[in-house]
Scaffold this active site. Structure first.
Site, short mmCIF file in Angstrom:
data_model
loop_
_atom_site.label_atom_id
_atom_site.label_comp_id
_atom_site.label_asym_id
_atom_site.label_seq_id
_atom_site.Cartn_x
_atom_site.Cartn_y
_atom_site.Cartn_z
N ARG A 143 1.04 -1.42 -0.08
CA ARG A 143 0.85 0.22 0.15
C ARG A 143 1.22 1.32 -0.01
O ARG A 143 1.51 1.32 0.58
CB ARG A 143 -0.91 -0.01 1.15
CG ARG A 143 -2.23 0.79 1.01
CD ARG A 143 -2.73 0.31 2.62
NE ARG A 143 -3.75 -0.87 2.16
CZ ARG A 143 -4.43 -1.64 3.50
NH1 ARG A 143 -5.25 -0.51 4.12
NH2 ARG A 143 -4.71 -2.42 3.57
N SER B 89 -7.93 -0.60 -0.14
CA SER B 89 -8.73 -0.64 1.29
C SER B 89 -9.79 0.08 1.81
O SER B 89 -10.45 1.36 0.84
CB SER B 89 -8.14 -1.77 2.28
OG SER B 89 -8.87 -1.82 3.44
N HIS B 90 -9.82 0.44 2.53
CA HIS B 90 -10.10 1.93 3.41
C HIS B 90 -9.89 3.19 3.27
O HIS B 90 -9.51 4.21 3.41
CB HIS B 90 -10.72 1.54 4.94
CG HIS B 90 -9.37 1.55 5.67
ND1 HIS B 90 -8.53 0.13 6.07
CD2 HIS B 90 -8.89 1.99 5.91
CE1 HIS B 90 -7.39 0.45 6.26
NE2 HIS B 90 -7.39 1.33 6.69
N LYS C 140 -3.37 -6.87 -2.09
CA LYS C 140 -3.89 -7.80 -1.29
C LYS C 140 -3.35 -9.34 -2.13
O LYS C 140 -3.66 -9.15 -2.90
CB LYS C 140 -5.03 -7.80 -0.88
CG LYS C 140 -5.31 -6.66 0.09
CD LYS C 140 -6.35 -6.79 0.36
CE LYS C 140 -7.09 -5.09 1.55
NZ LYS C 140 -8.50 -5.29 1.70
N ASP D 190 -16.44 -0.71 4.05
CA ASP D 190 -15.13 -0.12 4.16
C ASP D 190 -14.90 0.41 2.52
O ASP D 190 -16.07 -0.25 1.65
CB ASP D 190 -14.15 -0.38 4.64
CG ASP D 190 -13.36 -2.30 4.24
OD1 ASP D 190 -14.52 -2.35 3.48
OD2 ASP D 190 -12.29 -2.29 4.98
N ASP E 245 -12.91 -1.48 0.28
CA ASP E 245 -13.20 -2.67 -1.36
C ASP E 245 -14.22 -3.61 -0.69
O ASP E 245 -14.45 -4.82 -0.79
CB ASP E 245 -11.42 -3.36 -0.53
CG ASP E 245 -11.34 -4.07 0.69
OD1 ASP E 245 -11.49 -3.24 1.29
OD2 ASP E 245 -10.76 -4.82 0.44
N ASP F 219 -15.04 -5.73 2.39
CA ASP F 219 -14.67 -6.43 3.29
C ASP F 219 -15.14 -6.58 4.07
O ASP F 219 -14.84 -7.08 5.03
CB ASP F 219 -13.17 -6.99 2.49
CG ASP F 219 -11.97 -6.12 3.32
OD1 ASP F 219 -12.35 -4.92 3.36
OD2 ASP F 219 -10.75 -6.77 3.37
N ARG F 220 -15.36 -5.39 5.08
CA ARG F 220 -15.74 -5.11 6.31
C ARG F 220 -17.08 -4.42 6.09
O ARG F 220 -17.54 -3.53 5.17
CB ARG F 220 -14.92 -4.20 6.87
CG ARG F 220 -12.88 -5.46 7.10
CD ARG F 220 -12.90 -4.26 7.99
NE ARG F 220 -12.53 -3.07 7.49
CZ ARG F 220 -10.85 -2.36 8.13
NH1 ARG F 220 -10.76 -2.62 9.63
NH2 ARG F 220 -11.39 -0.69 7.61
N HIS G 187 -13.34 -6.95 11.11
CA HIS G 187 -12.62 -8.89 9.82
C HIS G 187 -13.38 -10.13 10.27
O HIS G 187 -13.50 -10.04 11.22
CB HIS G 187 -10.79 -7.91 9.89
CG HIS G 187 -11.07 -7.71 9.29
ND1 HIS G 187 -10.98 -8.00 7.14
CD2 HIS G 187 -9.78 -6.17 9.60
CE1 HIS G 187 -9.85 -6.73 6.91
NE2 HIS G 187 -9.47 -5.75 8.25
#
Length: 459
Positions: free
Chosen positions: A13, A98-99, A108, A240, A242, A244-245, A327
């Site tokens: 990142r 992500s966020h 990732k 968030d 992407d 995934d949360r 998560h």
């Protein structure tokens, strides 16, 4: 451009394009394939403005090293994980930051079985190889690209976690934050005709014109709190970047901590699979192991971090794992984390209990009093941890699984160092609000002996 500092503990990142660009992503893709030698990998990307360029770069690098690439196109991170596990691929790369704010880009990386490639599982080797690559493919025969539509299989799988027929006609507000949830949820929601959703910021937009895609920060969830109350919704959900949360707000507008969500979901899952093992992290409220035991399950405490959680889930055949940071991991989803599955499970839970979410949470809120995560910069992390152990170690059992934890009869804490900054992260809980505040202040007095300022969590 490939700045070595973009390689973090769990992923890649950095700022685009000054720290990471398409050429840098190409070097990473090639290094990943040369090191791990996967024959077939999946590549997908989020809605960030830089992500198509980086996905093309990863693909070029992987092809040059001889791999076949399944191009998933615009997908959420969990869809890459699902594709790797479901299709029996040798690895995958989700192009996402992500966020993080809009000027970030990232990757990732996972290997076969959707196992993460992190700082202690090969990512630093990928870094070293990528930074030392010369021109040319080393005589390897180039691979080829296949475009693959993972959506139908993905939608079927996430819906399989709930009894769709049991879902009541709830009213739910959803803040997609102009992230991947806006692309992913409609294909799932169309199978839930009785659900009434009030949708906000569903148009994927990498400029994030409304607010940053990080619901852990209070200012980013003010909107969903207000709309949940305004719409008199059964609950609100915020995703968030992407997707995934997933984070929850109850019908009274109160944010639901990740450990309380873990407890609720664990209870629901144990009804379907009695006696199962469930993983939770060292920061979590007592609400988690207490609920798991009461529901007949086996609670297993673990280090923070998806690499550690996913490995332990495989080792123990655990059905579910939850982290305070939001998560949530599922054995039947390649042990991967998902934002959509918890959303569906919460719909099912509220439907079956026929009670308001705030009512389901009341027993937790009346018994467990949490500080939330408090981050503080420190000059000497190891010395401060030693001082905490000396000061509080005689008050309870000391556990050094991840940082330092102290377990007393009426309070407990975990203090752990950041993976990327000279920070200590405090999570503390007590049986009363007064004791929580007193112990919080005592612990912070040791951590902040130099008067360092508090820093909010952006985990």
């Amino acid at each position: 451009m490939l700045d070595p500092k973009v390689f973090k503990a769990y992923d890649v990142r950095g700022i685009y394009p000054s720290e990471l660009d398409g050429a840098g992503a190409e070097a990473i893709g090639r290094a990943f394939v040369e090191l791990f030698e996967p024959r077939r990998i999946a590549v997908g990307h989020d809605m960030r403005l830089s992500s198509p360029e980086l996905a093309e770069g990863v693909t070029r690098g992987a092809l040059a090293a001889g791999a076949t690439v399944l191009d998933l196109g615009l997908v959420g991170t969990e869809m890459v994980y699902f594709a790797v596990g479901e299709l029996g691929l040798d690895g995958g790369v989700a192009v996402t930051a992500s966020h993080n704010p809009k000027d970030y880009a990232g990757l990732k990386i996972v290997r076969g079985g959707a196992l993460p490639v992190g700082g202690d599982s090969g990512l630093l080797d990928v870094r070293d190889r990528a930074l030392s690559l010369s021109d040319g493919s080393g005589g390897l025969s180039p691979g080829h690209v296949q475009h693959y539509d993972i959506w139908p299989q993905y939608v079927d799988r996430v819906l399989s976690f709930v009894d769709v027929a049991a879902l009541e006609p709830l009213r739910v507000t959803i803040d997609a934050a102009n992230g991947m949830a806006g692309a992913m949820l409609p294909s799932v929601l169309e199978w839930l005709p009785r659900l009434e959703t009030v949708r906000y910021f569903f148009a994927p937009d990498g400029t994030f014109p409304n607010h940053a895609p990080n619901p852990l920060l209070p200012e980013n969830r003010e909107f969903i709190v207000a709309k949940t109350l305004e719409e008199r919704a059964d609950f609100g959900a915020a995703f968030d970047g992407d997707a995934d949360r997933c984070f929850f707000v109850d019908d009274t507008g109160q944010f639901v901590p990740g450990d309380f969500v873990t407890a609720l979901l664990a209870e629901s899952i144990l009804e379907k699979e009695p006696g199962a093992k469930i993983i939770y992290d060292v920061r979590a409220s007592w609400a988690v192991p207490d609920t798991i035991r009461r529901a007949g399950g086996v609670p297993l405490i673990n280090r923070v971090g998806h690499a550690f959680i996913k490995h332990r889930m495989r080792e123990e055949n655990a059905v579910f794992g939850g982290e305070v940071s939001g998560h949530y991991y599922f054995r039947d989803f390649s042990q991967a984390d998902s934002g959509v599955v918890p959303f569906l499970l919460m719909l099912e839970l509220v439907s079956k209990r026929r009670r308001r979410l705030s009512e389901l949470l009341r027993p937790y809120r009346e018994r467990y009093f949490l500080t939330g995560e408090i981050n503080t910069p420190v000059a000497d992390v190891e010395q401060t941890l030693r001082e905490l152990k000396e000061r509080f170690g005689n008050e309870g059992r000391v556990i050094q699984l991840d940082g330092i934890s102290v377990e007393a009869d009426d309070w407990h804490m975990n203090v752990r160092p950041s993976n990327t900054e000279p920070l200590l992260r405090l999570n503390l809980e007590a049986r009363s609000p007064e004791l929580m505040e007193r112990k919080r202040d005592e612990v912070l007095a040791v951590i902040r002996r130099e008067g360092a300022p508090q820093v909010r969590s952006e985990a």
